[in-house]
Design a protein around this motif. Structure first.
Motif, PDB file in Angstrom:
ATOM      1  N   VAL A  34      12.289   0.571  15.157  1.00  0.00           N
ATOM      2  CA  VAL A  34      13.463   0.059  15.864  1.00  0.00           C
ATOM      3  C   VAL A  34      14.720   0.404  15.067  1.00  0.00           C
ATOM      4  O   VAL A  34      14.865  -0.014  13.916  1.00  0.00           O
ATOM      5  CB  VAL A  34      13.348  -1.466  16.075  1.00  0.00           C
ATOM      6  N   LEU A  35      15.635   1.147  15.701  1.00  0.00           N
ATOM      7  CA  LEU A  35      16.768   1.755  14.987  1.00  0.00           C
ATOM      8  C   LEU A  35      18.097   1.097  15.362  1.00  0.00           C
ATOM      9  O   LEU A  35      18.378   0.854  16.540  1.00  0.00           O
ATOM     10  CB  LEU A  35      16.814   3.253  15.290  1.00  0.00           C
ATOM     11  N   HIS A  36      18.914   0.848  14.348  1.00  0.00           N
ATOM     12  CA  HIS A  36      20.103   0.004  14.508  1.00  0.00           C
ATOM     13  C   HIS A  36      21.366   0.776  14.891  1.00  0.00           C
ATOM     14  O   HIS A  36      21.408   2.012  14.844  1.00  0.00           O
ATOM     15  CB  HIS A  36      20.316  -0.836  13.245  1.00  0.00           C
ATOM     16  N   PRO A  37      22.431   0.038  15.251  1.00  0.00           N
ATOM     17  CA  PRO A  37      23.689   0.680  15.666  1.00  0.00           C
ATOM     18  C   PRO A  37      24.485   1.276  14.505  1.00  0.00           C
ATOM     19  O   PRO A  37      24.043   1.273  13.361  1.00  0.00           O
ATOM     20  CB  PRO A  37      24.444  -0.459  16.368  1.00  0.00           C
ATOM     21  N   ALA A  44      23.282  -2.669  11.262  1.00  0.00           N
ATOM     22  CA  ALA A  44      22.242  -2.860  10.254  1.00  0.00           C
ATOM     23  C   ALA A  44      20.985  -3.369  10.949  1.00  0.00           C
ATOM     24  O   ALA A  44      21.006  -3.730  12.128  1.00  0.00           O
ATOM     25  CB  ALA A  44      22.690  -3.856   9.186  1.00  0.00           C
ATOM     26  N   ARG A  45      19.893  -3.394  10.206  1.00  0.00           N
ATOM     27  CA  ARG A  45      18.603  -3.775  10.786  1.00  0.00           C
ATOM     28  C   ARG A  45      18.571  -5.227  11.254  1.00  0.00           C
ATOM     29  O   ARG A  45      17.690  -5.612  12.018  1.00  0.00           O
ATOM     30  CB  ARG A  45      17.483  -3.537   9.777  1.00  0.00           C
ATOM     31  N   GLU A  46      19.523  -6.062  10.806  1.00  0.00           N
ATOM     32  CA  GLU A  46      19.576  -7.463  11.224  1.00  0.00           C
ATOM     33  C   GLU A  46      20.322  -7.660  12.540  1.00  0.00           C
ATOM     34  O   GLU A  46      20.420  -8.786  13.027  1.00  0.00           O
ATOM     35  CB  GLU A  46      20.252  -8.316  10.144  1.00  0.00           C
ATOM     36  N   ASN A  47      20.857  -6.596  13.109  1.00  0.00           N
ATOM     37  CA  ASN A  47      21.561  -6.698  14.385  1.00  0.00           C
ATOM     38  C   ASN A  47      20.708  -7.442  15.413  1.00  0.00           C
ATOM     39  O   ASN A  47      19.501  -7.252  15.486  1.00  0.00           O
ATOM     40  CB  ASN A  47      21.887  -5.286  14.888  1.00  0.00           C
ATOM     41  N   LYS A  48      21.325  -8.291  16.209  1.00  0.00           N
ATOM     42  CA  LYS A  48      20.555  -9.171  17.097  1.00  0.00           C
ATOM     43  C   LYS A  48      19.830  -8.418  18.217  1.00  0.00           C
ATOM     44  O   LYS A  48      18.776  -8.872  18.682  1.00  0.00           O
ATOM     45  CB  LYS A  48      21.451 -10.257  17.680  1.00  0.00           C
ATOM     46  N   ILE A  49      20.363  -7.275  18.646  1.00  0.00           N
ATOM     47  CA  ILE A  49      19.636  -6.477  19.643  1.00  0.00           C
ATOM     48  C   ILE A  49      18.400  -5.861  18.994  1.00  0.00           C
ATOM     49  O   ILE A  49      17.310  -5.843  19.569  1.00  0.00           O
ATOM     50  CB  ILE A  49      20.525  -5.364  20.230  1.00  0.00           C
ATOM     51  N   VAL A  50      18.566  -5.374  17.777  1.00  0.00           N
ATOM     52  CA  VAL A  50      17.448  -4.789  17.028  1.00  0.00           C
ATOM     53  C   VAL A  50      16.350  -5.827  16.798  1.00  0.00           C
ATOM     54  O   VAL A  50      15.165  -5.555  17.016  1.00  0.00           O
ATOM     55  CB  VAL A  50      17.948  -4.211  15.684  1.00  0.00           C
ATOM     56  N   THR A  51      16.746  -7.021  16.390  1.00  0.00           N
ATOM     57  CA  THR A  51      15.735  -8.053  16.131  1.00  0.00           C
ATOM     58  C   THR A  51      15.101  -8.548  17.431  1.00  0.00           C
ATOM     59  O   THR A  51      13.920  -8.899  17.451  1.00  0.00           O
ATOM     60  CB  THR A  51      16.327  -9.239  15.344  1.00  0.00           C
ATOM     61  N   THR A  52      15.859  -8.554  18.513  1.00  0.00           N
ATOM     62  CA  THR A  52      15.279  -8.926  19.818  1.00  0.00           C
ATOM     63  C   THR A  52      14.213  -7.920  20.229  1.00  0.00           C
ATOM     64  O   THR A  52      13.117  -8.300  20.684  1.00  0.00           O
ATOM     65  CB  THR A  52      16.381  -9.010  20.886  1.00  0.00           C
ATOM     66  N   ILE A  53      14.509  -6.639  20.070  1.00  0.00           N
ATOM     67  CA  ILE A  53      13.523  -5.599  20.391  1.00  0.00           C
ATOM     68  C   ILE A  53      12.301  -5.742  19.495  1.00  0.00           C
ATOM     69  O   ILE A  53      11.155  -5.683  19.957  1.00  0.00           O
ATOM     70  CB  ILE A  53      14.142  -4.193  20.245  1.00  0.00           C
ATOM     71  N   PHE A  69      19.810   2.524   7.945  1.00  0.00           N
ATOM     72  CA  PHE A  69      20.197   3.921   7.813  1.00  0.00           C
ATOM     73  C   PHE A  69      20.952   4.162   6.499  1.00  0.00           C
ATOM     74  O   PHE A  69      21.282   3.219   5.777  1.00  0.00           O
ATOM     75  CB  PHE A  69      21.075   4.343   8.987  1.00  0.00           C
ATOM     76  N   ARG A  70      21.238   5.407   6.241  1.00  0.00           N
ATOM     77  CA  ARG A  70      21.935   5.810   5.015  1.00  0.00           C
ATOM     78  C   ARG A  70      23.199   4.980   4.764  1.00  0.00           C
ATOM     79  O   ARG A  70      24.010   4.778   5.668  1.00  0.00           O
ATOM     80  CB  ARG A  70      22.336   7.289   5.098  1.00  0.00           C
ATOM     81  N   GLY A  71      23.321   4.489   3.534  1.00  0.00           N
ATOM     82  CA  GLY A  71      24.508   3.759   3.143  1.00  0.00           C
ATOM     83  C   GLY A  71      24.542   2.304   3.557  1.00  0.00           C
ATOM     84  O   GLY A  71      25.517   1.602   3.291  1.00  0.00           O
ATOM     85  N   VAL A  72      23.483   1.834   4.207  1.00  0.00           N
ATOM     86  CA  VAL A  72      23.416   0.433   4.645  1.00  0.00           C
ATOM     87  C   VAL A  72      22.404  -0.303   3.769  1.00  0.00           C
ATOM     88  O   VAL A  72      21.293   0.191   3.547  1.00  0.00           O
ATOM     89  CB  VAL A  72      23.010   0.323   6.121  1.00  0.00           C
ATOM     90  N   GLY A  73      22.789  -1.495   3.279  1.00  0.00           N
ATOM     91  CA  GLY A  73      21.888  -2.239   2.402  1.00  0.00           C
ATOM     92  C   GLY A  73      21.560  -1.424   1.165  1.00  0.00           C
ATOM     93  O   GLY A  73      22.446  -0.864   0.521  1.00  0.00           O
ATOM     94  N   ALA A  74      20.270  -1.334   0.856  1.00  0.00           N
ATOM     95  CA  ALA A  74      19.841  -0.579  -0.322  1.00  0.00           C
ATOM     96  C   ALA A  74      19.421   0.852   0.011  1.00  0.00           C
ATOM     97  O   ALA A  74      18.829   1.542  -0.819  1.00  0.00           O
ATOM     98  CB  ALA A  74      18.677  -1.305  -1.004  1.00  0.00           C
ATOM     99  N   SER A  75      19.722   1.314   1.224  1.00  0.00           N
ATOM    100  CA  SER A  75      19.383   2.687   1.596  1.00  0.00           C
ATOM    101  C   SER A  75      20.356   3.674   0.956  1.00  0.00           C
ATOM    102  O   SER A  75      21.575   3.451   0.964  1.00  0.00           O
ATOM    103  CB  SER A  75      19.393   2.874   3.114  1.00  0.00           C
ATOM    104  N   ALA A  76      19.812   4.755   0.418  1.00  0.00           N
ATOM    105  CA  ALA A  76      20.624   5.764  -0.265  1.00  0.00           C
ATOM    106  C   ALA A  76      21.377   6.632   0.738  1.00  0.00           C
ATOM    107  O   ALA A  76      21.056   6.673   1.926  1.00  0.00           O
ATOM    108  CB  ALA A  76      19.727   6.632  -1.140  1.00  0.00           C
ATOM    109  N   GLY A  77      22.374   7.349   0.232  1.00  0.00           N
ATOM    110  CA  GLY A  77      23.075   8.340   1.037  1.00  0.00           C
ATOM    111  C   GLY A  77      24.291   7.802   1.765  1.00  0.00           C
ATOM    112  O   GLY A  77      24.678   6.641   1.608  1.00  0.00           O
ATOM    113  N   GLU A  78      24.896   8.673   2.579  1.00  0.00           N
ATOM    114  CA  GLU A  78      26.085   8.345   3.351  1.00  0.00           C
ATOM    115  C   GLU A  78      25.868   8.707   4.811  1.00  0.00           C
ATOM    116  O   GLU A  78      25.058   9.572   5.140  1.00  0.00           O
ATOM    117  CB  GLU A  78      27.302   9.102   2.805  1.00  0.00           C
TER     118      GLU A  78
END
Length: 214
Positions: A34-37, A44-53, A69-78
């Motif tokens: 399940v992939l976030h906006p 981020a992965r905590e988005n309410k649509i993502v968690t609903t899915i 995705f990249r640059g969000v939370g502890a994920s590497a990259g940009e």
């Protein structure tokens, strides 16, 4: 029912992919990615649509994997406008299969919301081109596939599209153009905005109806 949520990390092209796994109470019969906006707009992965899915998928016996995705939370990259994100998800799919072979051998649902729909659709396209194992269902909510398109898109005829009538981020007409070009039906939720405020129960019900056939 959701048994527990665990943190886990995979390795993408740019480095670590920070993820959580939502695990069902009983033995899993498959998994969902399940992939976030948009990462630059608070996605981020905590988005309410993502968690609903994710919760709907868990309810149907699937392990739900929610990466940042990249640059969000502890994920590497940009942020890489879906190009690098899609490459990362290809790596993640392979590594998940190695780590959880039984779940990976079962049913597979690929889902995305907003920016995540573009990564999901292009991930599906990459897998189809490489003759990889394809998801049993592709679920796209608030579709923004063409905004971040970098390759030809291949999606299945039974792709599930759901959109808010009053979407203020991705206008309904834009989503209809995507659906029309590919001759896909789309469920439109009356009065719903992009984030389905006040309409999450409706969204959950629609998702459960689609997942019942997986």
């Amino acid at each position: 029912m959701l048994a527990r949520t665990e943190k886990i990390s995979f390795q993408g092209v740019a480095g670590a992919i920070d993820c959580v796994l939502d695990l069902p109470m009983d033995a899993a019969r498959g998994w969902a990615l399940v992939l976030h906006p948009h990462p630059l707009h608070g996605g981020a992965r905590e988005n309410k649509i993502v968690t609903t899915i994710a919760r709907a998928c868990v309810q149907h016996g699937l392990i739900a994997l929610r990466p940042n995705f990249r640059g969000v939370g502890a994920s590497a990259g940009e942020f890489d406008r879906a190009v690098g994100e899609t490459a990362d998800m290809l790596e993640l799919v392979r590594q998940f299969g190695d780590a959880y072979p039984e779940a990976a051998a079962g049913k597979w649902v690929l889902a995305g919301f907003s920016f995540g729909t573009s990564v999901a659709a292009q991930l599906y396209s990459e897998l189809a081109e490489k003759h990889g194992k394809l998801p049993d269902a592709l679920l796209l909510a608030g579709s923004a596939v063409d905004r971040f398109k970098f390759r030809d898109i291949t999606v299945p005829d039974d792709t599930f599209l759901v959109h808010g009538e009053a979407d203020e981020v991705v206008p309904l007409a834009e989503a209809m153009d995507f659906a029309r070009q590919r001759e896909l039906p789309m469920v439109v939720v009356p009065d719903a905005g992009h984030f389905f405020h006040g309409k999450l129960i409706v969204l959950r019900r629609l998702l459960e109806q689609r997942l019942a056939s997986v």
